[in-house]
Design a protein around this motif. Structure first.
Motif, mmCIF file in Angstrom:
data_model
loop_
_atom_site.group_PDB
_atom_site.id
_atom_site.type_symbol
_atom_site.label_atom_id
_atom_site.label_comp_id
_atom_site.label_asym_id
_atom_site.label_seq_id
_atom_site.Cartn_x
_atom_site.Cartn_y
_atom_site.Cartn_z
ATOM 1 N N GLU A 220 0.813 -1.210 0.000
ATOM 2 C CA GLU A 220 0.000 0.000 0.000
ATOM 3 C C GLU A 220 0.850 1.265 0.000
ATOM 4 O OE1 GLU A 220 -2.881 2.921 0.207
ATOM 5 O OE2 GLU A 220 -3.025 0.835 -0.449
ATOM 6 N N ALA A 221 1.791 1.354 0.936
ATOM 7 C CA ALA A 221 2.591 2.570 1.073
ATOM 8 C C ALA A 221 3.951 2.244 1.670
ATOM 9 C CB ALA A 221 1.862 3.595 1.939
ATOM 10 N N PRO A 222 4.823 1.598 0.902
ATOM 11 C CA PRO A 222 6.147 1.248 1.433
ATOM 12 C C PRO A 222 6.980 2.495 1.721
ATOM 13 C CG PRO A 222 6.017 0.772 -0.913
ATOM 14 C CD PRO A 222 4.639 1.122 -0.480
ATOM 15 N N GLU A 223 7.878 2.342 2.680
ATOM 16 C CA GLU A 223 8.704 3.466 3.127
ATOM 17 C C GLU A 223 10.048 3.462 2.400
ATOM 18 O OE1 GLU A 223 10.497 5.244 7.349
ATOM 19 O OE2 GLU A 223 9.116 3.540 7.335
ATOM 20 N N VAL A 224 10.504 4.644 2.044
ATOM 21 C CA VAL A 224 11.779 4.798 1.354
ATOM 22 C C VAL A 224 12.889 5.027 2.384
ATOM 23 C CG1 VAL A 224 13.075 6.118 -0.351
ATOM 24 C CG2 VAL A 224 10.612 5.757 -0.667
ATOM 25 N N ALA B 60 5.838 6.430 1.155
ATOM 26 C CA ALA B 60 5.980 6.866 2.547
ATOM 27 C C ALA B 60 7.381 7.425 2.751
ATOM 28 C CB ALA B 60 5.732 5.706 3.506
ATOM 29 N N ALA B 61 7.456 8.682 3.121
ATOM 30 C CA ALA B 61 8.742 9.313 3.409
ATOM 31 C C ALA B 61 9.148 9.017 4.845
ATOM 32 C CB ALA B 61 8.648 10.818 3.198
ATOM 33 N N ALA B 62 10.444 8.840 5.059
ATOM 34 C CA ALA B 62 10.960 8.523 6.395
ATOM 35 C C ALA B 62 11.075 9.789 7.225
ATOM 36 C CB ALA B 62 12.308 7.825 6.286
ATOM 37 N N ALA B 63 9.919 10.293 7.654
ATOM 38 C CA ALA B 63 9.885 11.513 8.475
ATOM 39 C C ALA B 63 9.756 11.134 9.938
ATOM 40 C CB ALA B 63 8.717 12.385 8.047
ATOM 41 N N ASP B 64 10.646 10.276 10.423
ATOM 42 C CA ASP B 64 10.508 9.724 11.775
ATOM 43 C C ASP B 64 10.878 10.770 12.822
ATOM 44 O OD1 ASP B 64 12.861 8.899 10.152
ATOM 45 O OD2 ASP B 64 13.721 8.432 12.101
ATOM 46 N N LEU B 65 10.079 11.824 12.861
ATOM 47 C CA LEU B 65 10.383 12.963 13.716
ATOM 48 C C LEU B 65 10.164 12.701 15.191
ATOM 49 C CD1 LEU B 65 8.797 15.753 11.495
ATOM 50 C CD2 LEU B 65 11.215 15.290 11.824
ATOM 51 N N THR B 66 9.498 11.634 15.535
ATOM 52 C CA THR B 66 9.209 11.386 16.951
ATOM 53 C C THR B 66 10.185 10.415 17.591
ATOM 54 O OG1 THR B 66 7.540 9.822 16.186
ATOM 55 C CG2 THR B 66 6.778 11.969 16.885
ATOM 56 N N ALA C 223 3.574 10.214 5.512
ATOM 57 C CA ALA C 223 4.787 10.419 6.295
ATOM 58 C C ALA C 223 4.887 9.347 7.368
ATOM 59 C CB ALA C 223 4.766 11.803 6.944
ATOM 60 N N ALA C 224 6.027 8.682 7.436
ATOM 61 C CA ALA C 224 6.245 7.613 8.410
ATOM 62 C C ALA C 224 6.947 8.173 9.638
ATOM 63 C CB ALA C 224 7.090 6.506 7.785
ATOM 64 N N VAL C 225 6.377 7.903 10.821
ATOM 65 C CA VAL C 225 6.949 8.398 12.074
ATOM 66 C C VAL C 225 7.097 7.247 13.058
ATOM 67 C CG1 VAL C 225 5.998 10.710 11.766
ATOM 68 C CG2 VAL C 225 4.669 9.001 13.008
ATOM 69 N N ARG D 4 1.750 16.467 11.698
ATOM 70 C CA ARG D 4 1.104 16.637 10.391
ATOM 71 C C ARG D 4 1.499 17.970 9.758
ATOM 72 N NH1 ARG D 4 -3.307 13.657 13.056
ATOM 73 N NH2 ARG D 4 -3.608 11.710 11.884
ATOM 74 N N ALA D 5 1.615 19.009 10.583
ATOM 75 C CA ALA D 5 2.010 20.308 10.056
ATOM 76 C C ALA D 5 3.415 20.263 9.472
ATOM 77 C CB ALA D 5 1.930 21.360 11.162
ATOM 78 N N GLU D 6 4.311 19.491 10.106
ATOM 79 C CA GLU D 6 5.676 19.373 9.594
ATOM 80 C C GLU D 6 5.752 18.466 8.368
ATOM 81 O OE1 GLU D 6 8.236 21.042 10.324
ATOM 82 O OE2 GLU D 6 7.545 22.062 12.139
ATOM 83 N N CYS D 7 4.657 17.787 8.069
ATOM 84 C CA CYS D 7 4.621 16.870 6.921
ATOM 85 C C CYS D 7 3.570 17.312 5.905
ATOM 86 C CB CYS D 7 4.345 15.441 7.392
ATOM 87 S SG CYS D 7 5.581 14.816 8.545
ATOM 88 N N ALA D 8 3.357 18.620 5.822
ATOM 89 C CA ALA D 8 2.468 19.209 4.830
ATOM 90 C C ALA D 8 1.040 18.694 4.926
ATOM 91 C CB ALA D 8 3.009 18.981 3.415
ATOM 92 N N GLY D 9 0.649 18.271 6.134
ATOM 93 C CA GLY D 9 -0.705 17.771 6.311
ATOM 94 C C GLY D 9 -0.958 16.403 5.718
ATOM 95 N N LYS D 10 0.111 15.706 5.309
ATOM 96 C CA LYS D 10 -0.058 14.381 4.711
ATOM 97 C C LYS D 10 -0.503 13.372 5.777
ATOM 98 C CE LYS D 10 1.517 15.636 0.635
ATOM 99 N NZ LYS D 10 2.638 15.049 -0.087
ATOM 100 N N PRO D 11 -1.161 12.288 5.357
ATOM 101 C CA PRO D 11 -1.511 11.236 6.318
ATOM 102 C C PRO D 11 -0.258 10.675 6.993
ATOM 103 C CG PRO D 11 -2.650 10.907 4.227
ATOM 104 C CD PRO D 11 -1.636 11.986 3.992
#
Length: 230
Positions: free
Chosen positions: A39-43, A82-88, A117-119, A157-164
């Motif tokens: 569905e949404a693999p992470e890069v 899915a972008a690796a935006a693991d900000l948490t 965005a993947a966190v 979500r704000a740091e990820c342009a509101g993306k899921p």
């Protein structure tokens, strides 16, 4: 086996993080997305925060290039990116530097380069929704939402342009909690994710301190969660 049982599969495609191009990863991503209807693999996984010497603190421009090249292959195969935006991620590894890195990735790649965005909302042994830290400068603390999960999700979500958002790793370490407590906390954390509208939450399943494969009580709680909440 997981795929055949009808459970959702979250793939994270990795490769040589020092490479100038990512054609081999893109080829694998295209084939796997088609074959397993991902569905949404992470890069890539934690390209900035991982301690492995071969890709620690991957430059933002290089990750943006990987996101573009591998992401195109995923989309051509019918998947979302899915972008690796693991900000948490916990501790000092997540502070202002990582936030600046992610913002640079967005500038280089553009927000059209990814769909979700993947966190990784690890709580470091704290009882959900609270969060404990062994470092400073986390996203939640910087934005004043340390124990307010609604605000934390909104900030992410704000740091990820509101993306899921998708959670591609979460768990509670055996270094902090006994097995029974970890099982209860994990239940609460999955409930938090679900109530926040997170599309997918994946429990870290390896046999390390955050994993569940060597912790029967945690695994049983996961099975119960799936039966009761679906």
């Amino acid at each position: 086996e997981v795929y055949e049982r009808g459970l959702p599969v979250q793939a994270i495609f990795e490769g040589d993080y020092r490479a100038a191009a990512f054609g081999d990863v893109a080829e694998l991503a295209h084939e796997a997305t088609l074959t397993y209807r991902l569905e949404a693999p992470e890069v890539l996984n934690e390209p900035w925060t991982s301690p492995r010497e071969d890709f620690y603190r991957m430059p933002a421009a290089r990750y943006a290039a990987a996101l573009g090249e591998v992401g195109r292959a995923i989309r051509e195969a019918g998947g979302r990116v899915a972008a690796a935006a693991d900000l948490t991620r916990p501790g000092g590894r997540v502070g202002g530097e990582h936030l600046r890195w992610w913002r640079a990735v967005r500038r280089f790649a553009g927000d059209d380069a990814y769909d979700v965005a993947a966190v990784h909302p690890y709580r470091d042994g704290a009882q959900p929704p609270h969060r404990s830290y062994y470092g400073v400068g986390s996203i939640a603390r910087r934005l004043g939402c340390d124990v307010d999960r609604a605000r934390e999700w909104a900030a992410l979500r704000a740091e990820c342009a509101g993306k899921p958002l998708v959670v591609t790793e979460v768990g509670f370490s055996a270094e902090y909690l006994d097995e029974a407590t970890a099982a209860v906390y994990l239940w609460r954390e999955l409930s938090e994710c679900r109530d926040a509208g997170v599309e997918l939450a994946c429990v870290y399943a390896h046999d390390g301190p955050f994993g569940v494969l060597n912790r029967p009580a945690v695994a049983r709680q996961l099975a119960r969660f799936r039966e009761e909440r679906g």
